[in-house]
Scaffold this motif. Structure first.
Motif, PDB file in Angstrom:
ATOM      1  N   GLY A 122      19.270  40.973 -42.190  1.00 18.83           N
ATOM      2  CA  GLY A 122      18.379  40.652 -42.442  1.00 18.83           C
ATOM      3  C   GLY A 122      17.178  39.437 -41.459  1.00 18.83           C
ATOM      4  N   MET A 123      15.768  38.675 -41.904  1.00 18.42           N
ATOM      5  CA  MET A 123      15.726  38.487 -40.503  1.00 18.42           C
ATOM      6  C   MET A 123      16.318  37.238 -39.376  1.00 18.42           C
ATOM      7  SD  MET A 123      12.293  38.165 -38.682  1.00 18.42           S
ATOM      8  CE  MET A 123      11.346  38.944 -39.729  1.00 18.42           C
ATOM      9  N   ILE A 124      16.677  36.705 -40.990  1.00 22.82           N
ATOM     10  CA  ILE A 124      17.611  34.925 -40.255  1.00 22.82           C
ATOM     11  C   ILE A 124      18.933  36.415 -38.967  1.00 22.82           C
ATOM     12  CG2 ILE A 124      19.415  33.329 -40.651  1.00 22.82           C
ATOM     13  CD1 ILE A 124      16.573  32.685 -41.567  1.00 22.82           C
ATOM     14  N   TRP A 147      18.278  38.118 -37.443  1.00 18.34           N
ATOM     15  CA  TRP A 147      17.883  39.547 -36.148  1.00 18.34           C
ATOM     16  C   TRP A 147      17.491  37.831 -34.958  1.00 18.34           C
ATOM     17  CZ3 TRP A 147      19.765  43.467 -34.345  1.00 18.34           C
ATOM     18  CH2 TRP A 147      19.919  44.494 -35.564  1.00 18.34           C
ATOM     19  N   ILE A 148      17.021  36.597 -35.864  1.00 19.75           N
ATOM     20  CA  ILE A 148      16.773  35.352 -35.093  1.00 19.75           C
ATOM     21  C   ILE A 148      18.126  34.684 -34.063  1.00 19.75           C
ATOM     22  CG2 ILE A 148      16.105  33.391 -35.312  1.00 19.75           C
ATOM     23  CD1 ILE A 148      14.040  33.860 -37.707  1.00 19.75           C
ATOM     24  N   ILE A 149      18.654  34.346 -35.094  1.00 19.51           N
ATOM     25  CA  ILE A 149      20.282  34.135 -34.282  1.00 19.51           C
ATOM     26  C   ILE A 149      20.610  35.070 -33.438  1.00 19.51           C
ATOM     27  CG2 ILE A 149      22.648  34.069 -35.335  1.00 19.51           C
ATOM     28  CD1 ILE A 149      21.439  33.045 -37.607  1.00 19.51           C
ATOM     29  N   THR A 150      20.202  36.142 -33.625  1.00 14.10           N
ATOM     30  CA  THR A 150      21.067  37.385 -32.597  1.00 14.10           C
ATOM     31  C   THR A 150      20.112  36.623 -31.232  1.00 14.10           C
ATOM     32  OG1 THR A 150      21.750  38.949 -34.253  1.00 14.10           O
ATOM     33  CG2 THR A 150      21.528  40.080 -31.930  1.00 14.10           C
ATOM     34  N   VAL A 151      18.820  37.386 -31.002  1.00 10.40           N
ATOM     35  CA  VAL A 151      18.310  37.293 -29.788  1.00 10.40           C
ATOM     36  C   VAL A 151      17.713  35.916 -29.136  1.00 10.40           C
ATOM     37  CG1 VAL A 151      15.581  37.488 -29.304  1.00 10.40           C
ATOM     38  CG2 VAL A 151      16.414  38.477 -30.866  1.00 10.40           C
ATOM     39  N   VAL A 152      18.180  34.494 -30.550  1.00 14.65           N
ATOM     40  CA  VAL A 152      18.121  33.321 -29.962  1.00 14.65           C
ATOM     41  C   VAL A 152      19.671  33.299 -28.749  1.00 14.65           C
ATOM     42  CG1 VAL A 152      18.383  30.716 -29.728  1.00 14.65           C
ATOM     43  CG2 VAL A 152      16.702  32.132 -31.579  1.00 14.65           C
ATOM     44  N   GLY A 153      20.261  33.651 -29.735  1.00 11.80           N
ATOM     45  CA  GLY A 153      22.170  33.722 -28.990  1.00 11.80           C
ATOM     46  C   GLY A 153      21.992  34.574 -27.651  1.00 11.80           C
ATOM     47  N   LEU A 154      20.851  35.675 -27.768  1.00 11.14           N
ATOM     48  CA  LEU A 154      20.975  36.670 -26.741  1.00 11.14           C
ATOM     49  C   LEU A 154      20.364  35.673 -25.238  1.00 11.14           C
ATOM     50  CD1 LEU A 154      21.861  39.278 -25.507  1.00 11.14           C
ATOM     51  CD2 LEU A 154      19.315  40.027 -25.474  1.00 11.14           C
TER      52      LEU A 154
END
Length: 144
Positions: A9-11, A13-20
């Motif tokens: 879900g969107m969460i 991808w948000i966590i993944t991109v912010v973590g990256l």
């Protein structure tokens, strides 16, 4: 017939991109420090520079393991790989080893200021969260 993999879900991808982005900054900090980039290091007090330059090689190695495996974990999250979990686990080992050295040998006064302690706490919190989150995603089948 193969069962469909659950949607990320969107969460996720948000966590993944912010973590990256968070972990990429850690790698930039590592590279700039290890290459003695004068412009980047100009912001640090002399006692911090002397401390960092005086760290034993194994601490630099632990730091490298910490930042690069965190970045790898984030990249593995992008491709939804279950290997993100052990990558973050290795990162935690690197972080723990370098932190044990820092605490056991004593850090310069400028590194024990509340803002610096806050950064160290944030690094631990984010990494522990990423380990927890990727384990959860693996259990839910989001990570392959």
């Amino acid at each position: 017939m193969e069962q469909a993999q659950p949607r990320a879900g969107m969460i996720y991808w948000i966590i993944t991109v912010v973590g990256l982005l968070w972990n990429a900054f850690g790698c930039v900090d590592y590279v700039m420090t290890e290459t003695h980039n004068a412009a980047y290091l100009a912001q640090l007090p002399a006692d911090q520079l002397a401390y960092v330059y005086g760290l034993p090689a194994w601490v630099h190695g632990a730091w490298a393991i910490g930042v690069w495996f965190s970045l790898l974990g984030s990249i593995l999250m992008l491709v939804r790989s279950r290997w993100a979990v052990p990558a973050f686990g290795l990162s935690l080992l690197g972080l723990a080893a370098s932190m044990v050295y820092q605490v056991s040998t004593g850090m310069p006064a400028s590194m024990t200021m509340p803002a610096m302690i806050g950064i160290q706490v944030a690094i631990w919190v984010v990494l522990i969260f990423l380990i927890w989150y990727t384990r959860r995603c693996r259990e839910q089948g989001i990570l392959r």
